[in-house]
Scaffold this motif. Sequence first.
Motif, mmCIF file in Angstrom:
data_model
loop_
_atom_site.group_PDB
_atom_site.id
_atom_site.type_symbol
_atom_site.label_atom_id
_atom_site.label_comp_id
_atom_site.label_asym_id
_atom_site.label_seq_id
_atom_site.Cartn_x
_atom_site.Cartn_y
_atom_site.Cartn_z
ATOM 1 N N ASN A 1 0.447 -0.937 0.204
ATOM 2 C CA ASN A 1 0.169 0.178 -0.014
ATOM 3 C C ASN A 1 0.707 1.343 -0.321
ATOM 4 O OD1 ASN A 1 -2.235 1.475 0.395
ATOM 5 N ND2 ASN A 1 -2.880 1.284 2.367
ATOM 6 N N ARG B 1 -3.111 5.968 2.660
ATOM 7 C CA ARG B 1 -5.003 5.896 3.516
ATOM 8 C C ARG B 1 -5.087 7.335 3.755
ATOM 9 N NH1 ARG B 1 -5.570 1.450 7.997
ATOM 10 N NH2 ARG B 1 -7.219 1.393 7.398
ATOM 11 N N TRP C 1 -7.793 4.007 0.196
ATOM 12 C CA TRP C 1 -6.089 3.501 0.111
ATOM 13 C C TRP C 1 -6.073 3.437 -1.545
ATOM 14 C CZ3 TRP C 1 -6.138 -1.215 -2.061
ATOM 15 C CH2 TRP C 1 -7.332 -1.996 -1.625
#
Length: 335
Positions: A128, A131, A261
């Motif tokens: 990732n 967020r 995200w």
Amino acid sequence: MTSRRFSRRTVLSGAAALSTASILPRASLGAADWRPTETVRVIVPAAAGGSTDVMGRLLAAHLQPIWGQSVVVENRSGAGGTIGTAEVARSKGDGHTILIGNPGPNAIAYSIFRNLTYRADQLQPVSNMIRIPNIVSAHPTTGIKSIPELIAYLKQNPDKLTYGSSGTGQSPHLTGAWFLQLTGLKMTHVPFRGAGPALQAALAGDIQILFDNLYPSLPQVQDGKLNGLCVTTPERSASALSLPAMRETAPELAKFDVSSWFGVLLPKPTPAPVLDELNRQIKAMLERDDVKKSIAGMGAKGDYGTPQQFSDFIAAETTKFAAIIEKEGLQMEVK
């Protein structure tokens, strides 16, 4: 209220500035086992200008001088992000095609679309990147200034309020649906074609409650045009510290956690050296001061992780949204 004014143009300008990365020293190969041998495509399954696009351009601008190859961003929007995602799922896993993922095509789509043309196991999570909270707000004429006040009002006035979102099955819609499921309350959902029309309807008082991404709603809250009720991440946002997290507001919401995200995925299978190198570069990018400044301007928080951590996170998100979607009885066709 601690606040930060956000300009999408500013963030895009920052990404453009990063692309002039001849000012940056090219990292030595060191112990790296892999480098691209041709142009790298970063597929953004969304239109230019949004958060998915911004993160794709930041990543491309970081990778190009490091890898010494052209890294180009290609916007493949449509069908809730599934068109661009399907293209990557069909691509060769050699590191030359990179996907910028988000909750829509990489968690929600698996449960909500009957005719999805790709599977989760065709994509390899890498890490990732950021967020961003969603935000809940109310029109001032309602007099509602907090989630407990919203709950109390709905208990006394079932079905009287309407809530808007950027569209059926989008993260803000499912945020509202989950809130109502957990509290056992009712509001009528009014879907719009995008966040902009939903926000305009909320400002006009055509809908009373708005579930939205943090921006562009937060500036309207800061200006007093909407009453901010909460953010939806487990922690408060540094952009709006006076707004509580949803889970702070009521016992039945103690596990509430929804965010937008934006991460990186590759076609599967992808060789380990490719996966490791891209993961390493995402970490390096997120540690740069200029990138930290850009993502802070988006109201975002850096969220680097290992491929396994990102894989586990996406699986948990998919499970969470699947339960919400099933309870809502939502099914759609990819168009």
